[in-house]
Every structure is written in C-alpha cells, then in structure tokens.
Design a protein around this motif. Structure first.
Motif, PDB file in Angstrom:
ATOM      1  N   GLY A 193       0.645  -1.222  -0.067  1.00 47.47           N
ATOM      2  CA  GLY A 193       0.028  -0.020   0.028  1.00 47.47           C
ATOM      3  C   GLY A 193       0.932   1.277  -0.181  1.00 47.47           C
ATOM      4  N   LEU A 194       1.594   1.453  -1.042  1.00 46.07           N
ATOM      5  CA  LEU A 194       2.631   2.394  -0.833  1.00 46.07           C
ATOM      6  C   LEU A 194       1.993   3.472  -2.121  1.00 46.07           C
ATOM      7  CD1 LEU A 194       6.056   0.588  -1.794  1.00 46.07           C
ATOM      8  CD2 LEU A 194       4.821   0.858   0.622  1.00 46.07           C
ATOM      9  N   VAL A 195       2.481   4.844  -1.724  1.00 45.88           N
ATOM     10  CA  VAL A 195       2.186   6.027  -2.407  1.00 45.88           C
ATOM     11  C   VAL A 195       3.314   6.784  -2.931  1.00 45.88           C
ATOM     12  CG1 VAL A 195      -0.076   6.441  -1.186  1.00 45.88           C
ATOM     13  CG2 VAL A 195       2.011   7.732  -0.494  1.00 45.88           C
ATOM     14  N   ARG A 196       3.033   7.555  -3.916  1.00 45.45           N
ATOM     15  CA  ARG A 196       4.138   8.255  -4.508  1.00 45.45           C
ATOM     16  C   ARG A 196       4.555   9.441  -3.821  1.00 45.45           C
ATOM     17  NH1 ARG A 196       5.005   9.104 -10.884  1.00 45.45           N
ATOM     18  NH2 ARG A 196       6.648  10.813 -10.780  1.00 45.45           N
ATOM     19  N   PRO A 197       5.737   9.485  -3.579  1.00 42.70           N
ATOM     20  CA  PRO A 197       6.302  10.756  -2.536  1.00 42.70           C
ATOM     21  C   PRO A 197       6.132  11.884  -3.485  1.00 42.70           C
ATOM     22  CG  PRO A 197       8.161   9.507  -3.520  1.00 42.70           C
ATOM     23  CD  PRO A 197       7.051   8.654  -3.910  1.00 42.70           C
ATOM     24  N   ASP A 198       5.806  13.156  -2.989  1.00 41.45           N
ATOM     25  CA  ASP A 198       5.843  14.460  -3.569  1.00 41.45           C
ATOM     26  C   ASP A 198       7.360  14.994  -3.221  1.00 41.45           C
ATOM     27  OD1 ASP A 198       5.579  17.019  -4.270  1.00 41.45           O
ATOM     28  OD2 ASP A 198       3.966  17.483  -3.031  1.00 41.45           O
TER      29      ASP A 198
ATOM     30  N   PHE B 108      11.414   4.984  -4.600  1.00 42.20           N
ATOM     31  CA  PHE B 108      10.410   4.168  -4.431  1.00 42.20           C
ATOM     32  C   PHE B 108       9.197   4.768  -3.956  1.00 42.20           C
ATOM     33  CE2 PHE B 108      13.680   0.986  -3.782  1.00 42.20           C
ATOM     34  CZ  PHE B 108      13.053  -0.210  -4.124  1.00 42.20           C
ATOM     35  N   HIS B 109       8.034   4.275  -4.085  1.00 46.04           N
ATOM     36  CA  HIS B 109       6.867   4.631  -3.392  1.00 46.04           C
ATOM     37  C   HIS B 109       6.878   4.434  -1.809  1.00 46.04           C
ATOM     38  CE1 HIS B 109       5.532   5.117  -7.506  1.00 46.04           C
ATOM     39  NE2 HIS B 109       4.263   5.459  -7.262  1.00 46.04           N
ATOM     40  N   VAL B 110       6.283   5.215  -1.262  1.00 47.54           N
ATOM     41  CA  VAL B 110       6.422   5.036   0.240  1.00 47.54           C
ATOM     42  C   VAL B 110       5.163   4.593   1.074  1.00 47.54           C
ATOM     43  CG1 VAL B 110       8.265   6.450   0.556  1.00 47.54           C
ATOM     44  CG2 VAL B 110       6.057   7.516   0.483  1.00 47.54           C
ATOM     45  N   PRO B 111       5.367   3.896   2.199  1.00 43.78           N
ATOM     46  CA  PRO B 111       4.076   3.625   2.953  1.00 43.78           C
ATOM     47  C   PRO B 111       3.503   4.778   3.836  1.00 43.78           C
ATOM     48  CG  PRO B 111       6.279   2.743   4.063  1.00 43.78           C
ATOM     49  CD  PRO B 111       6.487   3.380   2.833  1.00 43.78           C
ATOM     50  N   ALA B 112       2.894   5.424   3.184  1.00 47.80           N
ATOM     51  CA  ALA B 112       2.109   6.604   4.100  1.00 47.80           C
ATOM     52  C   ALA B 112       0.778   6.983   3.232  1.00 47.80           C
ATOM     53  CB  ALA B 112       3.197   7.671   3.826  1.00 47.80           C
ATOM     54  N   VAL B 113       0.204   7.812   3.743  1.00 53.59           N
ATOM     55  CA  VAL B 113      -0.812   8.521   3.132  1.00 53.59           C
ATOM     56  C   VAL B 113      -0.413   9.696   2.193  1.00 53.59           C
ATOM     57  CG1 VAL B 113      -3.156  10.006   3.537  1.00 53.59           C
ATOM     58  CG2 VAL B 113      -2.626   7.747   4.658  1.00 53.59           C
ATOM     59  N   LEU B 114       0.576  10.233   2.754  1.00 50.66           N
ATOM     60  CA  LEU B 114       1.010  11.488   2.066  1.00 50.66           C
ATOM     61  C   LEU B 114       2.883  11.580   2.812  1.00 50.66           C
ATOM     62  CD1 LEU B 114      -0.140  15.050   1.185  1.00 50.66           C
ATOM     63  CD2 LEU B 114       1.959  14.792   2.642  1.00 50.66           C
TER      64      LEU B 114
END
Lengths: 294, 547
Positions: free
Chosen positions: B298-303, B371-377
């Motif tokens: 469940g990773l998201v793209r870091p900004d 990497f995408h990261v395990p967070a909501v943002l």
C-alpha cells in the motif's frame, strides 16, 4: 543390488568414494548403461574435475564417460564439443571453471566426454534444480566426493553409492571405511523438539574428535546436519555411540557399498565386516562370475 | 547522474551509516527483481540525488503497476511475464570476433525470452518501457539451431555440407556399433564372456585361459592373481572405421567453427541493440518489482516538490510496524510536518524519539531510491547528501573515544553540507558528555545548522536545557498515557506483565514542546512498577525545583 536399472531409475544417485582412483567413474558408466538399457535417458554430472588418470575398476587409463543420444550431461563447453556428441546447450551455469564455462547440454549423438562439473554444493544444487524444474531428466547420477552429498540429501528419493577399492595392503583400512560409512548411514533423523531438553546438543558445525571430547559428561544426545559432518574414525564413532545417541538433521540413504578388490578375495573382505555392513556390499560390477564367464 | 550508495566513492561512509540507521536494508530485502540485470542493479542499493531520474523511476513504477492492475483479469499474462523475466540469461559482455557456443546460446535464449515477455505485455506497457522488437534477423537465424526456442546447437540447417558430413558420421557410427556388437557376440559365443553393455570385463583366470589364444578377438591383460581384464580387440575394419570417424569429426568441427564465426559476426553487430534491450528489460523488471511492493504494501508516490518543508501523514516505518505486530503491540504511524530548518524532538527513554528519526531517514532514503512509500502523504525535496550522526546498532559509544566518534561523524556531516542540500539526523548528540556541555554544544550546533542554506536537520535528545531559537521547532513524544496505564495495571500483576501493559500505553506521537522541565514519564513508570512512594515523591520535588 545395484545391478538393475530399477536401482537408479527416477532418482538422484550420488556415486561417491573415500578418495580418488576408487572407481567412481567406471561405476557411473555401468549404472548409466543399465539405465539406458531400460529405455531411459539419464542426466549425469561430476562435482568439479577429479583429474584421475587411471581407474581402479579396470586399472586402465581413466575412461571418458560414454554418452548416448538423448542423455543430458554437464561439462565444460570444450569437452562437450570434443566429445563429438553434438551438444545442444540447455543452460549455462554462472561463473566458470579452469576449463571454461560449465554448461548443461543434451547429446544429439553418442560419443564420450570428460566430465567437469560445478565445484561447490551450491553449484550442484543449481544443476539439480534446473534438471528437475525443466524436466530434463528423471534419473540423475552425480559423480563426486563424499563431502558434496549434502545438497543431494534434500532431494526426495536421493541415495548414494559408496565405491571403495583395496588391495591386500589396504584391506583393513578399506574394511574400516566400509564399517564407518555403513554405521553413519544408519543414523536416525533428529526427533522433533530435540535440543530443548537437558543433555541434548544441536551441533551447527562438524562433530570432530575435539568437539566430542569437549562435550560435557551430561550430554546424552547430539545432532549434526548430516553424516558428512561427522569426522570421527570408525573406532571413535563406535566409542561415541556406545555412550551417546547421534542424530542427523537430514538422513541420506545408502544404496550400497561397491567393493573393488584387487588381489584380495571376497571372503577376506567380508570377514572383516559386521553383518549390517556386509549386507550392503556388492562387488565390482565388471567382474563376471565364473558362471557368467564360463 | 549521481548515485549515492554504500561503497560508492561519493560519501560512502556517510550513506552507509544513514542506510544502517534507517533500516532501509529491511525494506530492500522485499525488493525482488527477477532478471540477473535487475538483481545486479538492486544490489547496488542506489540512492539518487537527481530529481529527474527519481521521477522517471516513480513513473516507471506507476506504469508497471497499471499493467499489473490491467492484468488482474488475466493472471496467466502476469505469470508469463514473470516466467520469461526469471529465465533471462546473462549476456556476453563485449563484442568479439568469435563467440563460444554457450555465448551464442545465451543470446538466443535472451531473444527468445524477450520475445515471450513482449507477447505477455500489452502495447501500452511495451511502449512505456521501450520494449520494441529487437534483433529480429539474428533471432530468426539463431532459431535454426535448437529443438527449442531456448536451446542452441549448430544445426545441419546452417550448412548443407555439415548435413552431409553428419550423415557420413552417422553411417560410420552405425558401422562401428555393428562391429562392436559383432565382436561382443563372437566373444560370448566362443568363450562365454558376455559383456552386456560393458566396455570390458574381469574374467576368472581359468575362464580366460582360452581367450589368450584368441588374440584376434580379445585383448587380455592380467588384473590380479585371480582375474584377467578382457575387452574386444579392434580388427582392421574397426580401426579403419575409427580413422574414418576421426577424419569426418575433424571436417565437422571445421564446418561448425565456420558457422560459429558467421553467427558471431551477426551477434557482434546486434550486441549493442541487444544490450540496450537488456537495459530496458532491467528497467521494466525493477519497475515491476517496485510495483508489486506498491500493491503488497500500500505505497504512495512521494511528492518531491517541496522547497524545504518535510511532511508525512500516516507514515509507517515498516521495520518497526513488523516488530510491533510480532510483539502484539499497537503501532502508531507517524504524522508530522517539519517546516523549520531544525527540529528537536524531546522524549523519555523508550518514548519513540529515535524511532521518529529513523522514520524520517527511512522515508527520505526510500524516496531518493525511487520508491513509493508507506504513507498517506509524503512531501519532501531531494537532497544531495543524507547524513546520520549518532550511535549505530551494535555500537556502544561511551567515554572519550565515544565522544570522539560523535564529533568525527558530526564533522563529516558538517563538511559535506554543500550544494544540493543536506538532510542530517542527530540522535542523542553529545550524549557521552556532561549535560551542561551537551546542551551548550547542541544549542550552538542547532543555531549554526539553522543558518546553513539547504540544510534540514533533526535532533533527538533528552537534554532539555537548550538555548531555544526561533529557527528551531521543539517537539516532544507524547509519551505515556498515565491515566490509561494506571487503570489497566493490576496491583498483583507480575512486574514483567506490568511493564508490558505500560508499553501498550506509550503514545508514539509528536506534540509541541513548551520550555520548562516537561513531564517525566520515568518517575511515573517507576511509580507504576512499584518503586517505594517516598523515593518517587522526593524525586518529583527535585524535578519541580521544590528542593
């Protein structure tokens, strides 16, 4: 025992012995001939390159290994090509050897080749996995030193054959080797939960005379990874077993002990063995009985 | 392209420490590409400082994830892609005039697997990763050799002359086999010696006596005092056939070598294109491995567009989350926004301030590794340098040598703070000296770091007597929920059980910290565990300055 194709079909059999020039490769040839005569196309390899020039089963120059069309063999590319077997490369192994890249190949024609195989346990394991996963052969024979058995041990149905040679001068030593090997192959698998109780030791490394001596008096049972990790002579081993239980993490089945005698009678050899060891012994498969040769 | 990684010439020690402290390796173990090229690149553990390159990796992950999602209804396509990626062989490293048989096999197998991979993917994915058809003419030529698309031998189809020689060899081999069988049959008929597929036999002396007189049929040699070694003698016809066989084999070898040379020319010409294709396959393989992690974790793209703010919402420090799961403890994801150049985190022992620092570095390392990261943002910027100053797992910094190490690491980080920015983390800096000197050092260091452009620094400390500065954010871990902990403690529970229950009521969250002595979890915990009341009361008086 060890004179029928069924002894080898559908299995991994490790042909091993206590030293060089003990006749492993010639025995391998005999086993391969039996397998082929049963209509099966085997795969075979050696562990490393043992470089022996003569073979004790024949006392002749060391034979290259006969290959039949359809066999799967592992060797260096140069030997595959020199063997005139029209090799079809199925896989290459990572790394190399002093003789170049090691390949798995299917023979498209009969011939004879010198075997050079992967050196380490990991390389043997990789080849076995490839042969199994690709369905390249269901009968596999491996020619190699005893300490390379470990990787074979985990294969379902895998067994080993122990080939030893002797003349009159080495008779007692050969008998000791046979007794020791026979005893080691009867070691029981380690019971579940072993090691947690008092006086139980799970040895991560080898069991040597020094490690055995360093064990506290209270230790009643010891377990090793497999019997190749036991470095006790026949007498030391029997002494150890008289006071303690010895278990193995992975038992390895012994298919038989092949005795290659020169200038020694079968009776003389058998008389030096206990009943259990003697029951495992077969003699040089190239030796025709008087009846067969009559 | 700058690649920062342990072992690289660019600040290798600095990054190695950062990598170790952030426990990035535990994430890396989950990163599993299939091809040898992908595994090689994975093992480089690249942490990047080029924003464009990082964004391209993230784009690649999303393209691969989109394909994974689109193939959800067609799991066979996923399996096929994985199958071919796993079977990709290594390629010959350089152009040569003559390749070995095995090297040509590797090229053929690569092209076969590549073709299989392309078929498993859709057009959009192929286009995203530049997986265009490659070396098709060579692939067609190599396809002539081998009974299978992934095997190779020098087939008759390459040269009619080769087919002719091999046909002659087959006839000669048949004649030799016939001669051998005939000799075996005669040996058995005349002397009863049945070889039954053996090259030779050991025969009892008595039975071999007659053979000694039949030298045209058998070669007989003494073996020992009991046995003779017997094998069929080669007659003149057999010897002639063997010579013929040798001659044909030599001709066959020459023809094969010529074919291999011709194929080598084709391989050498196509090798740059093939290597380029292998790089694109590697990029797809790595992107697919990252995409699988995205879906599994469940990773998201870091900004990465921040100009200096560092913000995380529901950030899960995966190694800690896994440990908590194993221990049956609740894990609290980190939520924080750090908008000042320097952030100080106070907290009691075991209060989670070091974990907060690890979380910061964990997310920064992952993001800069593409990497995408395990967070909501997660919002941050890319830094040219990631530094860690403090103790590492397995170290025990104490006394003068320990202080020396801390200062050495500080200087190393300080001197590396140049162009491109630096994110630096200081865990319990100056812990090995007295509190007064430590507070002085910390205050001075924070003041200087706050003035350095492009530097973002984080401190965890239990020294509260710092000279406070407007450029520094002061936070603290929330610590123990005393009311809940008191309510759940059974008076008769064993001490170990009490400790476990207290642990469950630690709140691993950040809140603003006011100047002053602050709450003391240590005294509360000591009281809850049963330290005599008079000692606890006196200690509280000391803390509050009443004594």
């Amino acid at each position: 025992m060890l004179d029928r194709a069924e002894d080898f079909l559908g299995r991994v059999t490790f042909v091993t012995g206590p030293e060089k020039h003990c006749g492993k490769t010639t025995f391998l040839n005999r086993a391969l001939a039996l397998v082929r005569a049963a209509g099966e196309r085997p795969a075979f390899l050696s562990v490393g390159y043992d470089g022996e020039a003569r073979d004790s089963l024949s006392a002749a120059r060391k034979p290259s290994v006969p290959v039949a069309a359809g066999d799967v063999v592992v060797s260096a590319e140069r030997f595959l090509r020199d063997g005139r077997i029209l090799p079809e490369i199925l896989e290459t192994l990572p790394g190399g050897s002093a003789f170049g890249r090691i390949c798995v190949a299917r023979a498209n024609r009969s011939g004879r080749i010198v075997l050079v195989g992967p050196e380490g346990n990991q390389g043997v394991s990789r080849v076995l996995s490839f042969l199994r996963d690709e369905g390249a052969a269901r009968t596999i024979l491996v020619d190699g030193a005893i300490n390379r058995i470990t990787q074979v041990a985990s294969w379902p149905g895998a067994r080993f054959v122990f080939v030893l040679r002797t003349d009159a001068a080495g008779l007692d030593k050969a008998a000791r080797q046979a007794r020791r090997l026979s005893l080691l192959s009867t070691l029981k698998p380690v019971p579940a939960g072993f090691g947690a109780g008092e006086g139980e030791v799970l040895l991560a490394g080898p069991l040597t005379a020094a490690t055995a001596a360093a064990l506290p008096e209270s230790v009643r049972g010891v377990s090793v990874e497999d019997f190749t990790k036991v470095f006790l002579e026949d007498g030391e081993l029997r002494s150890f077993l008289s006071g303690r239980a010895l278990f193995v993490g992975t038992p390895i089945e012994c298919a038989g002990i092949v005795a290659v005698l020169r200038g020694v009678s079968r009776d003389a050899f058998l008389s030096r063995l206990d009943e259990g060891t003697a029951s495992r012994v077969v003699f040089n498969p190239y030796e025709l009985s008087p009846e067969a040769a009559a | 392209m700058k690649a920062l990684r342990p072992g690289s010439p660019l600040a290798p020690e600095d990054l190695a420490d950062t990598w170790a402290f952030s426990r990035a390796e535990e994430f890396w173990e989950l990163y599993r590409p299939f091809t040898p090229y992908g595994k090689d690149r994975r093992d480089e553990r690249r942490v990047l400082s080029d924003l464009g390159e990082i964004e391209r990796l993230l784009d690649g992950t999303e393209a691969a994830a989109a394909w994974l999602d689109s193939a959800r209804e067609d799991p066979a396509a996923r399996d096929r892609a994985g199958y071919y990626l796993k079977r990709m062989p290594r390629l010959p490293g350089s152009a040569k005039t003559e390749y070995e048989l095995a090297e040509i096999f590797q090229v053929k197998k690569f092209l076969a697997c590549y073709s299989g991979l392309r078929v498993a993917l859709d057009e959009r994915t192929r286009a995203s990763f530049g997986l265009e058809p490659a070396a098709e003419a060579l692939a067609a030529e190599l396809a002539k050799g081998g009974s299978d698309p992934e095997t190779f031998f020098v087939a008759d189809a390459y040269d009619p002359a080769l087919a002719e020689v091999r046909a002659s060899i087959a006839r000669t081999d048949a004649d030799l086999e016939s001669a051998r069988l005939s000799a075996e049959t005669r040996l058995a008929a005349r002397h009863g010696v049945r070889l039954a597929g053996r090259d030779f036999a050991l025969v009892p002396r008595a039975a071999a006596e007659a053979l000694l007189a039949d030298r045209d049929l058998a070669v007989v040699e003494p073996y020992d005092d009991r046995l003779y070694l017997v094998h069929p003698a080669a007659d003149s016809r057999t010897l002639g056939l063997r010579d013929r066989r040798d001659e044909l084999a030599a001709r066959e070898r020459n023809l094969e070598d010529a074919i291999l040379r011709r194929l080598s020319v084709l391989v050498a010409a196509a090798l740059p294109e093939i290597c380029n294709t292998a790089e694109r396959v590697r990029d797809f393989d790595l992107a697919l491995a990252r995409a699988r992690l995205c879906r599994d974790l469940g990773l998201v793209r870091p900004d990465l567009s921040s100009d200096g703010d560092w913000e995380l919402r529901k950030g899960r420090f995966l190694p800690c989350e896994a440990e908590c799961r194993e221990l049956g403890l609740n894990y609290t994801p980190l939520a924080a926004r750090f908008d000042r150049p320097v952030t100080t985190i106070f907290g009691s022992n075991m209060g989670g301030k070091t974990v907060a620092l690890k979380t910061v570095l964990f997310f920064q390392v992952l993001a800069q590794a593409g990497f995408h990261v395990p967070a909501v943002l997660f919002r941050t910027r890319v830094y040219a340098r990631l530094s860690y100053v403090g103790e590492l797992a397995g170290e025990r910094l104490a006394g003068l040598s320990g202080f020396g190490w801390e200062i050495h690491r500080f200087i190393r980080a300080w001197e590396g703070m140049g162009d491109g920015g630096c994110l630096a983390v200081f865990d319990e800096f100056a812990r090995t000296t007295s509190s007064r000197e430590a507070e002085a050092l910390l205050s001075a260091a924070q003041s200087e770091l706050a003035a350095k452009p492009g530097v973002k620094s984080f401190f965890a400390t239990h020294f509260r007597g710092l000279a406070r500065s407007p450029d520094v954010a002061y936070l603290r871990m929330k610590g123990l929920d005393r009311k809940a902990a008191s309510e759940c403690l059974g008076a008769d529970a064993p001490r170990a059980e009490r400790l476990a229950r207290i642990n469950r009521h630690m709140r691993y969250e950040l809140e603003p910290d006011e100047e002053g002595p602050g709450p003391s979890d240590a005294l509360t915990v000591a009281a809850l565990l049963g330290l005599p009341g008079e000692i606890v009361r006196k200690a509280e008086e000391v803390v509050s300055g009443r004594q």
